[in-house]
Design a protein around this motif. Sequence first.
Motif, PDB file in Angstrom:
ATOM      1  N   ARG A 228       0.806  -1.223   0.000  1.00 20.46           N
ATOM      2  CA  ARG A 228       0.000   0.000   0.000  1.00 20.46           C
ATOM      3  C   ARG A 228       0.837   1.269   0.000  1.00 20.46           C
ATOM      4  O   ARG A 228       0.323   2.348  -0.309  1.00 20.46           O
ATOM      5  N   ASN A 229       2.120   1.163   0.348  1.00 21.80           N
ATOM      6  CA  ASN A 229       2.990   2.335   0.335  1.00 21.80           C
ATOM      7  C   ASN A 229       3.991   2.321  -0.818  1.00 21.80           C
ATOM      8  O   ASN A 229       5.013   3.013  -0.778  1.00 21.80           O
TER       9      ASN A 229
ATOM     10  N   GLY B 188       4.444   5.993   6.894  1.00 19.53           N
ATOM     11  CA  GLY B 188       4.097   5.276   5.664  1.00 19.53           C
ATOM     12  C   GLY B 188       5.317   4.973   4.809  1.00 19.53           C
ATOM     13  O   GLY B 188       5.453   3.867   4.264  1.00 19.53           O
ATOM     14  N   ILE B 189       6.221   5.950   4.684  1.00 25.25           N
ATOM     15  CA  ILE B 189       7.456   5.710   3.925  1.00 25.25           C
ATOM     16  C   ILE B 189       8.272   4.616   4.601  1.00 25.25           C
ATOM     17  O   ILE B 189       8.803   3.718   3.941  1.00 25.25           O
TER      18      ILE B 189
ATOM     19  N   ARG C   9       7.208   2.217   6.437  1.00 28.05           N
ATOM     20  CA  ARG C   9       6.532   0.927   6.205  1.00 28.05           C
ATOM     21  C   ARG C   9       6.854   0.392   4.810  1.00 28.05           C
ATOM     22  O   ARG C   9       7.102  -0.808   4.636  1.00 28.05           O
ATOM     23  N   GLY C  10       6.876   1.290   3.812  1.00 29.60           N
ATOM     24  CA  GLY C  10       7.196   0.863   2.452  1.00 29.60           C
ATOM     25  C   GLY C  10       8.632   0.400   2.304  1.00 29.60           C
ATOM     26  O   GLY C  10       8.903  -0.623   1.655  1.00 29.60           O
TER      27      GLY C  10
ATOM     28  N   ASN D  20      -1.690   9.725   1.737  1.00 29.11           N
ATOM     29  CA  ASN D  20      -0.897   8.544   2.062  1.00 29.11           C
ATOM     30  C   ASN D  20       0.286   8.457   1.107  1.00 29.11           C
ATOM     31  O   ASN D  20       0.120   8.623  -0.102  1.00 29.11           O
TER      32      ASN D  20
ATOM     33  N   LYS E 282       3.369   6.975  -1.198  1.00 30.48           N
ATOM     34  CA  LYS E 282       3.675   5.795  -2.004  1.00 30.48           C
ATOM     35  C   LYS E 282       5.041   6.011  -2.668  1.00 30.48           C
ATOM     36  O   LYS E 282       5.235   6.982  -3.401  1.00 30.48           O
TER      37      LYS E 282
END
Length: 405
Positions: free
Chosen positions: A140-141, A192-193, A195-196, A225, A227
């Motif tokens: 998702r990221n 989020g970054i 997590r990616g 969010n 990505k």
Amino acid sequence: MKSSHYLVHIKDQHLKKRKSISVDKKKAIVVTSVVVMLALIISLVCWLVMKKARRDAGFNNQASDEEKLELPIFDMITIAVATNQFSHTNKIGEGGFGSVYKGQLSSGKDIAVKRLSMSSKQGVDEFKNEVILIAKLQHRNLVRLLGCCIHGEERMLVYEYMPNGSLDSFIFGVEKKSKSFTWSTRLNIIVGIARGVLYLHQDSRLRIIHRDLKASNVLLDSEMNPKISDFGLARAFGHDQSSTKIERVVGTYGYMSPEYAIDGLFSMKSDVFSFGVIILEIMSGKRNRMFHHSDHDLNLLGHAWNLWTEGRVSELLDPMMEGSFPMSKVLRCIQVGLLCVQKCPEDRPTMSSVFLMLVSDNAILPQPKQPGFYTERSSIITHDQSLLKSSPSINEVTMTCLAAR
């Protein structure tokens, strides 16, 4: 007498027969040689045609059967119509690879089309690399690759469209003035970054090192969010491999780790360094490579380190950060950024530790050590770097002056 004449006649017939057989053998050898030669020529032509076809398809010629991809192929007419014939008004970005255009399919779905510059040989390699890697990644990221388009010399990648553009426009541009860029939004982007990147390093089928992690390569969807995008420089590692050394250093000034910029040595800790730069940029609203201060000639990393050692790190915060925020958590986030940009790779935390430190208040944070590229710019370095400000985001670098911008 008749017997003697008969024997001579038989001998002549035998000689003629032997000559005939010899001629037939020569003919057979010639014919066989011609056939073999034609077969070789045909095989060579077929091999060259197949090689060209594979090259035109934009995939690695040495890819194994496992690497063959089931990726949707868009035709040129569909992409041209969707982007209004690649009009200037549809152009939303440009980098070392080429230009990026916004488009809309007949179904109404918005897309982003990354069009390879025909003059960029480096871009062809990036195209192959990005298709092979990102088609295998789902998170998702990470920005989602919808397909590609190959038409003659044209090569394009089709992505999901990110309506809020790139992160750098919010950190440094006018976007943050027109839209809310609160502490909670910034923290959500940072987490989020993280997590990616953690997925790339640890949880994906491949162990991926991005190698060009920066604010402009992080895109924001409609809900802000993050990505991660642009995998043209990414490298896949075996799960028992931790680092490698290369001769040709490519990346972006201000985000490259010292060991990579100086020695061409990159590892997962190189991505950690780049991520730390992004954290400090998000928190300060300042760009590392163009940072200036009236009291010194340090970059953003050096400035943050000075404030940290002097107990004034709260002065680093972006004055345009909206809303109320808990200072203890803000300072903790800056500390994580400083831990990520430490000079020695072995001192930097892994992405799993970074993620834990960001989401858990119970995680213990060590004191950061001096960051990489913590030097004052000399007048020569400043002059050299000013010449590079207009260069593309992806630069081949032979560094003799070791201060980031």
